[in-house]
Design an enzyme around this catalytic site. Structure first.
Site, PDB file in Angstrom:
ATOM      1  N   HIS A  63      46.456  39.025  36.800  1.00 38.90           N
ATOM      2  CA  HIS A  63      45.565  37.864  36.760  1.00 38.90           C
ATOM      3  C   HIS A  63      46.203  36.740  35.958  1.00 38.90           C
ATOM      4  CE1 HIS A  63      44.590  39.817  32.972  1.00 38.90           C
ATOM      5  NE2 HIS A  63      43.757  38.870  32.609  1.00 38.90           N
ATOM      6  N   HIS A  65      45.570  35.082  33.155  1.00 41.20           N
ATOM      7  CA  HIS A  65      45.441  34.834  31.730  1.00 41.20           C
ATOM      8  C   HIS A  65      46.859  34.904  31.159  1.00 41.20           C
ATOM      9  CE1 HIS A  65      40.894  35.854  31.316  1.00 41.20           C
ATOM     10  NE2 HIS A  65      41.114  34.558  31.470  1.00 41.20           N
ATOM     11  N   ASP A  67      48.395  35.974  28.636  1.00 40.16           N
ATOM     12  CA  ASP A  67      49.021  37.193  28.090  1.00 40.16           C
ATOM     13  C   ASP A  67      49.534  38.121  29.193  1.00 40.16           C
ATOM     14  OD1 ASP A  67      46.190  37.412  28.525  1.00 40.16           O
ATOM     15  OD2 ASP A  67      46.145  39.320  27.451  1.00 40.16           O
ATOM     16  N   HIS A  68      49.356  37.720  30.469  1.00 42.95           N
ATOM     17  CA  HIS A  68      49.817  38.564  31.571  1.00 42.95           C
ATOM     18  C   HIS A  68      50.888  37.897  32.438  1.00 42.95           C
ATOM     19  CE1 HIS A  68      46.758  41.682  30.843  1.00 42.95           C
ATOM     20  NE2 HIS A  68      46.178  40.653  30.244  1.00 42.95           N
ATOM     21  N   HIS A 143      36.519  40.960  35.570  1.00 42.51           N
ATOM     22  CA  HIS A 143      36.994  40.245  34.398  1.00 42.51           C
ATOM     23  C   HIS A 143      36.457  38.813  34.463  1.00 42.51           C
ATOM     24  CE1 HIS A 143      39.495  39.786  30.953  1.00 42.51           C
ATOM     25  NE2 HIS A 143      40.463  39.107  31.518  1.00 42.51           N
ATOM     26  N   ASP A 213      42.478  44.545  31.748  1.00 47.79           N
ATOM     27  CA  ASP A 213      41.479  43.479  31.644  1.00 47.79           C
ATOM     28  C   ASP A 213      40.287  43.649  32.584  1.00 47.79           C
ATOM     29  OD1 ASP A 213      43.766  42.694  30.233  1.00 47.79           O
ATOM     30  OD2 ASP A 213      43.050  40.629  30.234  1.00 47.79           O
ATOM     31  N   HIS A 271      46.553  47.229  25.530  1.00 48.12           N
ATOM     32  CA  HIS A 271      45.878  45.928  25.500  1.00 48.12           C
ATOM     33  C   HIS A 271      44.970  45.830  24.276  1.00 48.12           C
ATOM     34  CE1 HIS A 271      43.482  42.452  27.033  1.00 48.12           C
ATOM     35  NE2 HIS A 271      44.608  42.145  27.634  1.00 48.12           N
TER      36      HIS A 271
HETATM   37 ZN   LIG Z   1      44.731  40.286  28.727  1.00 46.28          ZN
HETATM   38 ZN   LIG Z   2      42.432  38.610  30.829  1.00 46.77          ZN
END
Ligand SMILES: [Zn+2]
Ligand SMILES: [Zn+2]
Length: 305
Positions: A63, A65, A67-68, A143, A213, A271
């Site tokens: 996805h 976000h 951090d990914h 999410h 997530d 995570h």
């Molecule tokens: Zn995340």
């Molecule tokens: Zn996320």
């Protein structure tokens, strides 16, 4: 044994810490490396843990976000500096190419390889890659933004025939391929020899599932049934279950409950929220429900199955 193993590159949630990188995993299937999520610093981790860049031809982004996927543009630039020529397949939200467009335009003259974008479907389960070694299935998670999990299922290939049976039943070369594919055999006298008598039983295909997530989703147990290794996010412990729900994340207890209900071989949690300097509370909570739980750590290599 054919490699089917996972290397953990990052275990942090939104905020990286001095010890933890954001999410990234590498799955080695028969010496091909599938990169799953690409948080900031992924290329440094790939170097640190000696994963060959040239073997990565497929990247899966769960996805959008940061951090990914914030490590992706840096990795693409490095691929280019290394003179990469192989096609690169990226499975992601359909808007990721648009997000990276300007940066890619500025790199364009240098990039000698082709990027093939594969948009993910966030509404239903889909087979997104199927070749002679592996099947990859994406499935929707729950999410704040559209998010997918991924299931990697090894292909076991044709059955092996027991050599002595070829002479015993006078099996002709032309029949061997059918027996390997699962057919019974009819011998000279017209007697049916069941396939099970002629072949070595196949091992169940090994499976790895990446579930990041997401709010707790009990219905995933059907997709995940019998998975050898389940990676499930455990951003919080159960004291923060209200916060987990509000932010569409899961607790360690919920991750373990899902592992138990899908009969996973092993649960890997990760995570982690930056609030945990020590994650023992999370692993203790997971193990109280599902004893075969382990904590993801940077550099950890897990053989699957
Ligand atoms: Zn995340
Ligand atoms: Zn996320």
């Amino acid at each position: 044994m054919i490699p089917f193993e996972l290397t953990i590159l990052g275990t942090s949630s939104a905020l990286p810490t001095s010890k933890r990188y954001p999410t990234a995993h590498v799955l080695n299937v028969c010496e091909r490396f599938f990169l799953i999520d690409c948080g900031e610093g992924t290329q440094i981790q790939l170097r640190k843990y000696s994963v060959k860049f040239s073997r990565i031809n497929h990247i899966f982004i769960s996805h959008l976000h940061g951090d990914h996927y914030f490590g992706l543009i840096g990795l693409l630039s490095t691929f280019s500096l290394l003179g990469r020529q192989n096609d690169l397949h990226i499975f992601s939200h359909s808007e990721l190419p648009e997000i990276l467009k300007l940066q890619l335009e500025y790199l364009q003259n240098d990039i000698m390889f082709k990027i093939i974008w594969h948009p993910l479907n966030f509404k239903r389960k889909m087979v997104i890659l199927d070749d002679e070694k592996v099947t990859v299935t994406s499935f929707p998670l729950k999410h704040r933004v559209s998010c997918c999990g991924f299931l990697f299922t090894e292909k076991t290939g044709p059955k092996n025939i027991i050599k002595e049976k070829i002479t015993e039943y006078k099996i002709l070369v032309r029949d061997i391929q059918f027996i390997k594919a699962g057919s019974d055999f009819i011998d000279e006298s017209g007697k049916v020899i069941p396939n099970e008598v002629l072949t070595i039983p196949q091992k169940a295909p090994r499976k790895y599932a990446f579930v990041t997530d997401t709010s707790y989703l009990p219905k995933l147990k059907e997709i995940l049934e019998g998975v050898n290794l389940l990676y499930h996010e455990a951003t919080y412990d159960k004291r923060f279950s209200k916060r987990a729900k509000e932010t569409f994340h899961s607790t360690a207890e919920q991750a373990a409950t899902l592992a138990q209900s899908c009969h996973a071989g092993q649960l890997l949690i990760g995570h982690f929220s930056a609030r945990y300097k020590d994650v023992s509370i999370l692993i203790d909570e997971a193990r109280s429900v599902f004893p075969s739980s382990v904590v993801a750590e940077e550099g950890m290599v897990i053989k699957i199955g």
